[in-house]
Write an enzyme that holds these catalytic residues in place. Structure first.
Site: not given
Length: 463
Positions: A213-214, A234, A268, A363
């Site tokens: 996640g973030s 991650e 991602c 991102e």
């Protein structure tokens, strides 16, 4: 127990209802998982774990269509890509079974010194303990499989807390595991608030935290975990691509389009920053824009759809704001640049956003690819490396020396040659560095991360 509705990202239609756990229920789930791990006499033997995972493969293989619709309905990924996700998830279970055959210890040499004489030693693997898996929305089925199945394979009780936007796929994984014969306490799905999630992640009863996640949330949880908890994070990247003057443009364009607009850019390692040599930049930009403009955007359940909705309407608003800001600062819109509806945004190609534009620094997690002109490859690599993220990168060139230079100098945990940044298979090591994360994904690698190595030393006068 309360419940929450799960809605389709495309039209807000309710596609399911799931339980929403109270804090007391969250604590009870962790207590059950911890007690299950402490009960060593009832650990599941390896051969029985293999049998359970084999049955899971059979169950999932018989429900591919149903799982595809479930996954697409809640997550917004197009039907065709959701089916690929389900098939990939099935293969990930097979990978776990295969790796159990290579999941082994080793002999530690003894006898080299007088003090180590008359001894033999070897190591073997044990499960680390209770695993907590906090998952993301963008691959609801495959992420759940990738976090839960390695735990079951090595013998860790696991609790998965899926994203509240896409909880049904993860809960279905737990349901199918029980159908396959997994005893109570070994796999649980919990949908809860952030307080519950933090409790699961930071409890001393937790031995392993896998978070997808973030970065803000991931690093926060990392700072709060109990001493000794092993952590895998991650997060995202702002994936760079270097395109040399000799790149095969016609072969490259479909790869860039797929890598940039797959799942509406909500990946991602999605292609985001493409640095193209000035001698071919106009051609590359024009052809990529043309490819993007032809993509079919719409309802994810329509088999013709190639780009679905963003996960919620707020994300469409955010992408729109970021693109508008880039245009105000001088970026040229080659295609797209507008919302299609409250849930969908046009596949967008921007030329030469400024260095201080948000799209150049963060991102975007949306269907936007930025192209930047460069003259010198060292300049392009320096710009590619200028952000404090490190995940997958790519280079396109026919020159092996150029490719090797990019592989050596790009700040990425993986550099893909003549393919897009979003390439991944589930048996390869996968993970970010710097702000992008810590630890290694990929089914065999997660199994190793969820294990402790124990050594036995035997002393005998006959040795």
């Amino acid at each position: 127990m309360n419940t929450i509705d799960v809605t389709s990202p495309f039209d807000d239609r309710v596609v399911g209802t799931v339980p929403f756990s109270t804090q007391e229920e969250v604590e009870a789930a962790l207590d059950l998982a911890h007690a299950t791990f402490l009960d060593r006499k009832n650990w599941i033997p390896r051969h029985e774990r293999v049998e359970i995972l084999d049955k899971l493969v059979t169950i999932m293989s018989s429900q591919v269509e149903e799982l595809t619709i479930l996954c697409a309905s809640e997550g917004g990924k197009p039907y065709v890509d959701s089916k690929v996700e389900v098939l990939r998830a099935i293969n990930s279970v097979k990978l776990a079974i295969e790796h159990l055959g290579a999941y082994e210890g080793k002999e530690i040499p003894m006898g080299q010194t007088p003090t180590s004489a008359h001894r033999i030693a070897y190591t073997f693997k044990e499960p680390i303990g209770v695993a907590i898996a906090i998952s993301a929305f963008n691959h609801p089925m495959n992420l759940a499989i990738g976090q839960v199945i390695p735990a079951i394979a090595v013998g860790c009780p696991v609790i998965i807390r899926p994203a509240t936007q896409t909880p049904m796929s993860a809960l279905k994984v737990v349901e199918m595991l029980k159908e396959a014969g997994l005893p109570d306490g070994w796999a649980q799905g919990i949908v809860c608030d952030r307080h519950g999630s933090e409790y699961l992640a930071t409890s001393p009863k937790t031995s392993f935290l896998t978070f997808i996640g973030s970065a803000n949330v991931g690093w926060y949880l990392n700072s709060k975990v109990a001493p000794g908890t092993r952590v895998a994070l991650e997060h995202g990247g702002v994936a760079p691509v270097i395109v040399a003057a000799d790149a095969d443009i016609d072969a490259m364009i479909p790869d860039l389009a797929k890598g940039g607009f797959y799942h509406a850019g909500q990946v991602c390692i999605s292609v985001q920053r493409v640095f193209v040599h000035e001698s071919i930049c106009d051609e590359v930009a024009s052809k990529l824009a043309d490819a993007a403009s032809k993509l079919v955007v719409g309802d994810q359940l329509d088999p013709k759809t190639e780009v679905g909705p963003l996960v919620n309407n707020d994300e469409v608003n955010r992408v729109e704001e970021w693109v508008n800001e880039a245009v105000e600062k001088g970026a040229k819109v080659l295609t797209g640049g507008k919302r299609i509806s409250k849930s969908c945004y046009e596949p967008t190609v921007l030329l030469n956003p400024s260095d201080d534009a948000i799209v150049s620094n963060k991102e975007i997690f949306g269907p936007v690819v930025c192209i930047y002109t460069y003259n010198d490859i060292d300049e392009a690599i320096a710009k590619a490396n200028s952000l404090n993220v490190s995940f997958q990168a790519a280079v396109f060139s026919k020159n092996i020396d150029t490719c090797l230079k990019a592989v050596r100098e790009l700040n990425g945990t993986a550099v893909v040659v003549n393919d897009h940044t979003a390439f991944r298979v589930d048996w390869m090591p996968f993970g970010g560095a710097k702000e992008s994360g810590v630890g290694v994904g990929g089914v065999p690698h997660v199994m190793e991360e969820m294990s402790n190595e124990k050594m036995m030393i035997i002393k005998s006068p006959v040795l």
